[in-house]
Write a protein that holds these residues in place. Structure first.
Motif, PDB file in Angstrom:
ATOM      1  N   ASN A   1      36.833  71.472  60.375  1.00 21.85           N
ATOM      2  CA  ASN A   1      37.506  72.350  59.267  1.00 21.85           C
ATOM      3  C   ASN A   1      37.136  72.035  57.989  1.00 21.85           C
ATOM      4  O   ASN A   1      36.992  72.687  57.096  1.00 21.85           O
ATOM      5  N   LYS A   2      36.655  70.585  57.809  1.00 20.77           N
ATOM      6  CA  LYS A   2      36.286  70.152  56.318  1.00 20.77           C
ATOM      7  C   LYS A   2      34.906  70.734  56.119  1.00 20.77           C
ATOM      8  O   LYS A   2      34.605  70.934  54.888  1.00 20.77           O
ATOM      9  N   SER A   3      34.235  70.574  57.261  1.00 16.10           N
ATOM     10  CA  SER A   3      32.715  71.084  56.993  1.00 16.10           C
ATOM     11  C   SER A   3      32.887  72.852  56.574  1.00 16.10           C
ATOM     12  O   SER A   3      32.137  73.194  55.802  1.00 16.10           O
ATOM     13  N   GLU A   4      33.700  73.264  57.470  1.00 13.48           N
ATOM     14  CA  GLU A   4      34.000  74.569  57.087  1.00 13.48           C
ATOM     15  C   GLU A   4      34.253  75.182  55.501  1.00 13.48           C
ATOM     16  O   GLU A   4      33.781  75.801  54.898  1.00 13.48           O
ATOM     17  N   ARG A   5      35.336  74.272  55.364  1.00 14.87           N
ATOM     18  CA  ARG A   5      35.840  74.371  53.661  1.00 14.87           C
ATOM     19  C   ARG A   5      34.518  74.212  52.815  1.00 14.87           C
ATOM     20  O   ARG A   5      34.629  74.737  51.778  1.00 14.87           O
ATOM     21  N   GLU A   6      34.034  73.019  53.135  1.00 13.93           N
ATOM     22  CA  GLU A   6      32.837  72.758  52.327  1.00 13.93           C
ATOM     23  C   GLU A   6      31.630  73.523  52.182  1.00 13.93           C
ATOM     24  O   GLU A   6      31.135  74.081  51.187  1.00 13.93           O
TER      25      GLU A   6
ATOM     26  N   LEU B   1      32.390  76.793  52.774  1.00 14.95           N
ATOM     27  CA  LEU B   1      32.957  78.067  51.910  1.00 14.95           C
ATOM     28  C   LEU B   1      32.654  77.754  50.352  1.00 14.95           C
ATOM     29  O   LEU B   1      32.402  78.486  49.624  1.00 14.95           O
ATOM     30  N   ILE B   2      33.184  76.459  49.960  1.00 20.76           N
ATOM     31  CA  ILE B   2      32.994  76.305  48.482  1.00 20.76           C
ATOM     32  C   ILE B   2      31.736  76.187  48.259  1.00 20.76           C
ATOM     33  O   ILE B   2      31.200  76.754  47.100  1.00 20.76           O
TER      34      ILE B   2
END
Length: 267
Positions: free
Chosen positions: A212-217, A219-220
């Motif tokens: 999830n963190k990788s997905e957020r990063e 996306l950012i």
């Protein structure tokens, strides 16, 4: 070796009977018997035996020829000069070296016989291993051994694999030596008391958090690239507009100057 393996199996079977309260099923295969009854293997083995026979005949012929050269030299020595004797001895030594190299290439540890023997057996072994795995899973065998092999086991149920537990124990022992504070020790002991299943569940959750963190990063980072792209486009548009204005101003100046120059020329 086989006695040690048998003792280990008895101990392992006893442990499973005491702890898991289930029957421990062991099977075995006789690889030699299987090979003897596979027509394709027998045909290929016959061809290899023919090659081996030819190789042995060549090796024997080399040995006979070398022996004949030695006997001939021994008989003719009284009639030969020292130089001729040395020359003949060098020839014999060379022939011996060539003969030894031939036998090594054919019958040595990395020779043609061993290589072709392995190539001959490997396809049958692959078929056996595939069949053993299928049969073992269908009949719920925990282990299957080859009674003719020194390596022994050719199949084992995944439930018997304790590699992860061993690795976990090694890592915990290493981590314990690095602990300093009481809080770290208590935290370590709580983690140490977790089961393999609990560790797997925690690892899965940590992986989900990381994903999830990788997905957020990601996306950012994508949004940042979009902003930079828009900013760059605007900057290019501004530069082009500024360039057009400057060029237009320069054309007007050039036009006015041309008119002035023309008036000056007329006057």
């Amino acid at each position: 070796m086989k006695r040690i393996l048998l003792i280990s199996l008895i101990i392992l079977t006893g442990n499973f009977g005491a702890n898991a309260q289930k029957s421990f099923r062991i099977g075995y295969v006789d690889m030699e018997y299987i090979l003897e009854n596979v027509p394709e293997y027998q045909e290929a083995a016959a061809q290899l035996d023919t090659r081996v026979k030819d190789w042995r005949e060549v090796a024997e012929k080399n040995r006979r020829e070398i022996q004949a050269l030695k006997e001939e030299l021994e008989n003719e020595k009284p009639l030969l000069t020292k130089e001729l004797i040395e020359e003949r001895e060098e020839e014999i030594a060379y022939r011996e070296e060539q003969a030894a190299e031939y036998e090594q290439n054919r019958f040595g540890p990395n020779g043609d016989y061993i290589i072709q023997k392995k190539q001959l057996i490997r396809p049958i072994q692959d078929q056996v291993f595939t069949a053993v795995q299928e049969i073992a899973e269908n009949r719920n065998f925990d282990m299957v051994f080859d009674r003719t092999s020194e390596s022994g086991m050719i199949y084992a149920s995944r439930q018997l694999d304790v590699s992860d537990q061993v690795l976990r124990s090694i890592n915990r022992a290493s981590n314990r030596r690095q602990l300093d504070s009481k809080e770290e020790v208590e935290q370590f002991e709580r983690e140490e008391n977790r089961t393999v299943e609990e560790d797997a569940e925690i690892a899965e959750k940590e992986k989900a958090v990381k994903d999830n963190k990788s997905e957020r990063e990601a996306l950012i980072e994508e949004r940042r690239r979009q902003r930079d792209s828009i900013k760059e486009a605007r900057q290019r548009e501004f530069e082009e507009r500024r360039k057009r204005i400057l060029e237009e101003r320069q054309r007007k100046k050039d036009s006015i100057q041309a008119i002035r120059n023309k008036k000056d020329t007329i006057n």
